[in-house]
Design a protein around this motif. Structure first.
Motif, PDB file in Angstrom:
ATOM      1  N   LYS A 400       0.711  -1.184  -0.120  1.00 24.75           N
ATOM      2  CA  LYS A 400       0.034  -0.066   0.026  1.00 24.75           C
ATOM      3  C   LYS A 400       0.792   1.133  -0.032  1.00 24.75           C
ATOM      4  CE  LYS A 400      -3.706  -2.558   0.045  1.00 24.75           C
ATOM      5  NZ  LYS A 400      -4.481  -2.740  -1.158  1.00 24.75           N
ATOM      6  N   LEU A 401       2.129   1.118   0.578  1.00 24.73           N
ATOM      7  CA  LEU A 401       3.079   2.407   0.641  1.00 24.73           C
ATOM      8  C   LEU A 401       3.403   2.482  -0.913  1.00 24.73           C
ATOM      9  CD1 LEU A 401       4.647   4.415   1.965  1.00 24.73           C
ATOM     10  CD2 LEU A 401       6.372   2.615   2.673  1.00 24.73           C
ATOM     11  N   THR A 402       3.429   1.404  -1.470  1.00 25.10           N
ATOM     12  CA  THR A 402       4.118   1.659  -3.175  1.00 25.10           C
ATOM     13  C   THR A 402       2.923   2.267  -3.831  1.00 25.10           C
ATOM     14  OG1 THR A 402       5.450  -0.437  -2.712  1.00 25.10           O
ATOM     15  CG2 THR A 402       4.608   0.162  -5.042  1.00 25.10           C
ATOM     16  N   VAL A 403       1.826   1.902  -3.610  1.00 24.38           N
ATOM     17  CA  VAL A 403       0.676   2.658  -4.115  1.00 24.38           C
ATOM     18  C   VAL A 403       0.854   4.289  -3.873  1.00 24.38           C
ATOM     19  CG1 VAL A 403      -1.805   2.752  -4.367  1.00 24.38           C
ATOM     20  CG2 VAL A 403      -0.749   0.651  -4.260  1.00 24.38           C
ATOM     21  N   ALA A 404       1.043   4.559  -2.493  1.00 22.32           N
ATOM     22  CA  ALA A 404       0.859   6.039  -2.303  1.00 22.32           C
ATOM     23  C   ALA A 404       2.329   6.660  -3.113  1.00 22.32           C
ATOM     24  CB  ALA A 404       1.121   5.973  -0.599  1.00 22.32           C
ATOM     25  N   ILE A 405       3.459   6.106  -2.883  1.00 20.63           N
ATOM     26  CA  ILE A 405       4.484   6.420  -3.430  1.00 20.63           C
ATOM     27  C   ILE A 405       4.380   6.897  -4.679  1.00 20.63           C
ATOM     28  CG2 ILE A 405       7.209   6.576  -3.742  1.00 20.63           C
ATOM     29  CD1 ILE A 405       6.238   7.147  -0.712  1.00 20.63           C
TER      30      ILE A 405
END
Length: 439
Positions: A400-405
């Protein structure tokens, strides 16, 4: 509770054939058993050049022998270990785990409380942060092996060409990035990858983010859209939008080449990266590499962070848990073993007798012009690191962090909105797995 057991881990959709040798004859090991009458402890690990370390342990022990299998690296191994844990059989006695997934296996009930098996006797051989990373509620569940204290690797030749000073603060780092662009350099200051995962998590933590508090196997606090994370992501998004840094995915062949061919003037990196840089193809033959401490938000108070690291845990399926704990605590518990790990496998040690030794401090790295990068940078970064609390569903959180970045890197979201979405996605997942979540 079934969902909780698999939280954050990659579980195979179909049955996975297990390759462990628990209870098996020595012929199923990938190493030689020196004393066949001794208690055998099965182990899964994927460390590079690991067999000589296992052989050394077996040579020096008459009471216990390691039967080692490489069951795959990272998620390949975790899939097998998780499947075996849920099945109640087929797991090794000792298993190599990355630090970030240890809380997941604590929640799963798949690994032993090593404090109950006498592991605290070796606690003083590790820094506060290294021991804390493998602990929960005052007990340790895995024995630290290697870590990734963070520094800045930079091209001194590029810095000298464009009159850049070595930055000690993030403000200075951004100013250097702008100078490079204004001077017409083809090199960007660094890269901010969408798939950075633990890289971004470490940068958030350096600014003061404490995203997770795990109070029990079912209770967790999640704060991913906090002020420190917003501060850091806003900083990097500004550099991205000004095209002062790159945004290519890390850990690809092309990216590895770009690290050494002058595409980037610096890289914020864990202490294990220097051992790999010299092997990347396409290196600039005229490059002059140096290492420096990680830039800080405040120039006076240095906050150290970690990217990566691994440890040995004892499976709850271990037949002789005392012997398994002896292996977990002792395999990298000698100077001789650690010299193999450092010189053959480029591991960064967390075992203080070697970490703080003159041998390790004074190691000269030819790729860095003979600089003693441990003494200059990484020793302090390791010993001053205070630890970090990962979540019991860290792989999901990283996804989910990858989606945000990626959303911010591509200009499709603001840092604040992306972090809000990140928070909601992780909280929704955790609740769906049966966790009680505080925010």
């Amino acid at each position: 509770m079934k969902k909780l057991l698999a939280a954050g881990l990659v579980i195979a959709a179909a049955a996975v054939g297990l390759t462990g040798c628990s209870g098996a004859a020595a012929s199923s090991c990938q190493n030689k058993i020196v004393n066949p009458d001794a208690t055998q402890v099965t182990m899964w690990a994927w460390y590079p050049e690991f067999e000589p370390v296992v052989d050394l342990f077996n040579k020096n022990h008459t009471d216990v022998q390691i039967c080692w299998t490489n069951a795959g690296a990272g998620n390949d191994e975790y899939t097998k270990f998780s499947t075996a844990s849920e099945a109640g059989s087929g797991a090794p006695d000792v298993v190599m785990l990355e630090t970030e997934v240890v809380p997941s296996y604590i929640a799963q009930g798949a690994i032993e409380n090593l404090s109950k098996l006498g592991a605290d006797k070796v606690k003083d051989n590790y820094s506060e942060g290294a021991w804390s990373d493998e602990s929960s509620n005052g007990s340790v569940y895995a024995i630290p092996v290697d870590g990734g204290p963070v520094g800045m690797l930079y091209r001194q030749d590029i810095f000298d060409k464009y009159g850049l000073s070595v930055p000690t603060t993030w403000e200075e780092y951004a100013a250097d990035a702008q100078k490079l662009k204004d001077a017409g350099s083809k090199s960007k200051m660094t890269n901010f990858p969408g798939n950075g995962r633990s890289y971004q998590q470490a940068l958030f933590a350096q600014a003061g983010s404490q995203p997770y508090t795990v109070s029990s196997k079912t209770d967790v606090t999640v704060k991913l859209n906090d002020e420190p994370s917003n501060k850091v992501l806003t900083y990097w998004n500004d550099l991205v939008q000004k095209k002062l840094v790159g945004t290519e995915d890390a850990s690809t062949t092309d990216y590895n080449t770009h690290l050494v061919d002058g595409t980037y003037a610096s890289v914020i990196a864990a202490a294990w990266l220097p051992g790999y840089l010299k092997g990347f193809t396409g290196a600039d033959k005229d490059a002059v590499w140096r290492a420096a401490p990680l830039p800080q938000w405040s120039g006076s108070d240095a906050t150290q962070v970690n990217i990566g690291g691994s440890a040995f845990a004892v499976s709850t399926q271990a037949k002789d848990k005392k012997a398994a704990a002896e292996v977990a605590t002792g395999i990298f518990g000698t100077e001789e073993a650690w010299k193999l790990g450092i010189e053959k496998a480029a591991l960064f040690p967390l075992w203080k007798p070697i970490l703080t030794s003159d041998y390790f401090k004074n190691l000269e790295y030819p790729f860095f012009g003979g600089q003693q990068i441990n003494n200059d940078v990484f020793l302090t970064a390791a010993t001053d690191y205070k630890g970090f609390q990962f979540s019991p569903f860290q792989n999901l959180a990283y996804d989910k962090l990858t989606v945000a970045i990626n959303a911010t890197n591509k200009g499709k979201s603001t840092p604040s909105a992306a972090l809000d979405d990140y928070q909601k996605a992780v909280v929704d997942y955790a609740k769906g797995q049966g966790y009680t979540v505080s925010q």
